[in-house]
Design an enzyme around this catalytic site. Structure first.
Site, PDB file in Angstrom:
ATOM      1  N   GLY A   5       4.292  -4.896  12.992  1.00 45.35           N
ATOM      2  CA  GLY A   5       3.192  -5.603  12.473  1.00 45.35           C
ATOM      3  C   GLY A   5       3.624  -6.531  11.324  1.00 45.35           C
ATOM      4  CB  THR A   6       5.977  -8.256  10.099  1.00 43.47           C
ATOM      5  OG1 THR A   6       5.883  -9.131   9.221  1.00 43.47           O
ATOM      6  CG2 THR A   6       7.204  -7.833  10.808  1.00 43.47           C
ATOM      7  CB  CYS A  57       9.527  -3.199 -23.016  1.00 40.04           C
ATOM      8  SG  CYS A  57       8.290  -2.127 -21.997  1.00 40.04           S
ATOM      9  CG  HIS A  73       7.174  -8.199   0.119  1.00 38.42           C
ATOM     10  ND1 HIS A  73       6.449  -8.858   1.394  1.00 38.42           N
ATOM     11  CD2 HIS A  73       8.392  -8.991   0.037  1.00 38.42           C
ATOM     12  CE1 HIS A  73       7.338  -9.775   1.540  1.00 38.42           C
ATOM     13  NE2 HIS A  73       8.475  -9.682   0.884  1.00 38.42           N
ATOM     14  CG  ASP A  98      -0.230   0.098   2.487  1.00 39.67           C
ATOM     15  OD1 ASP A  98      -0.446  -1.098   3.453  1.00 39.67           O
ATOM     16  OD2 ASP A  98       0.586   0.941   2.824  1.00 39.67           O
TER      17      ASP A  98
END
Ligand code: APR
Length: 231
Positions: A176-177, A119, A108, A93
């Site tokens: 927050g992971t 291309c 990511h 985001d």
């Protein structure tokens, strides 16, 4: 002080964006192998486009905006208290950008970017629907663009730069992971090897909590501003 911050879906949860593995998260509604692998895109590009079109459209909902956690990181970076400050996000985001973060790497990929498999051109700020009919803005070929997202089995972006920063950091913060996905989940070990202070900010414990010096349990929008005020 050299600081490296890693954020995950948890920092965006309070802005109204789903995480992946929490109750009712993104993976609850979809199978990873159906929407987040190169094979899925070959098998059913329309389904994959639809998954990312829905997530991109959410970014333009008025309720989805940076929260106090995003803003605290951007504020701290702007205050220039650290010699170096690198924000690495697993999130695709644009909430860190909206909050004003500058030295930011999307390892990511990025929902607002589309990449041409013919291309190689990356079109930033992509806001509309992305389909199999989309024409590359650089080579004008139709149907060769894909979401600029790093799917499972693909190499994350900026790894050399991230590893270099981790080897030289004094403070590593993971926010927050869940610590389920490598290489991001392994960053704390590199920071430990560099002798850094390692702090985890999470509602709960993660799969790699054991590797951190400190845990600040709670919502990042509360724990993070307080922590950054005192370093
Ligand atoms: N404050 C802090 N932590 C929170 C909050 C909050 N308000 N809300 C949720 N969390 C925590 C959860 O406890 C969980 O540990 O955020 C974490 C979210 O974990 P995941 O949903 O697994 O998201 P993430 O760790 O970012 O996933 C990593 O996996 O699916 C892939 O590529 C995708 O980048 C993603 C990667």
């Amino acid at each position: 002080m050299n600081i490296v911050v890693l954020t995950g879906a948890g920092i965006s949860k309070e802005s109204g964006l789903n995480t992946f593995r929490d109750e009712g998260g993104l993976w609850a509604g979809h199978k990873v192998e159906d929407v987040a692998t190169p094979e899925a895109f070959v098998r059913n590009p329309a389904l994959v486009h639809d998954f990312y079109n829905q997530r991109r459209a959410q970014l333009f909902e008025s309720a989805v905006k940076p929260n106090a956690g995003h803003l605290a990181l951007a504020e701290f970076e702007k205050d220039g208290k650290a010699n170096s400050f690198l924000l690495v996000t697993q999130n695709v985001d644009n909430l860190h950008e909206q909050a004003g973060s500058k030295n930011l790497l999307h390892m990511h990929g990025d929902l607002l970017s589309v990449r041409c498999t013919s291309c190689g051109h990356k079109q930033a700020d992509w806001k509309e629907q992305h389909t199999t009919e989309t024409i590359c803005t650089a080579c004008s070929v139709k149907g060769t663009t894909r979401p600029d997202i790093v799917w499972f089995g693909e190499m994350p972006y900026f790894m050399d730069e991230i590893y270099k920063a981790l080897m030289n950091c004094d403070l590593f913060m993971a926010i927050g992971t869940s610590g389920h996905v490598y290489p991001a989940a392994g960053f704390v070990e590199l920071a430990n090897a560099a002798g850094a202070r390692t702090v985890e900010f999470n509602l709960d414990h993660s799969a790699v909590s054991h590797a951190f010096d400190e845990h600040l349990l709670g919502s990042a929008s509360e724990t993070l501003p307080k922590f950054l005020k005192n370093i």
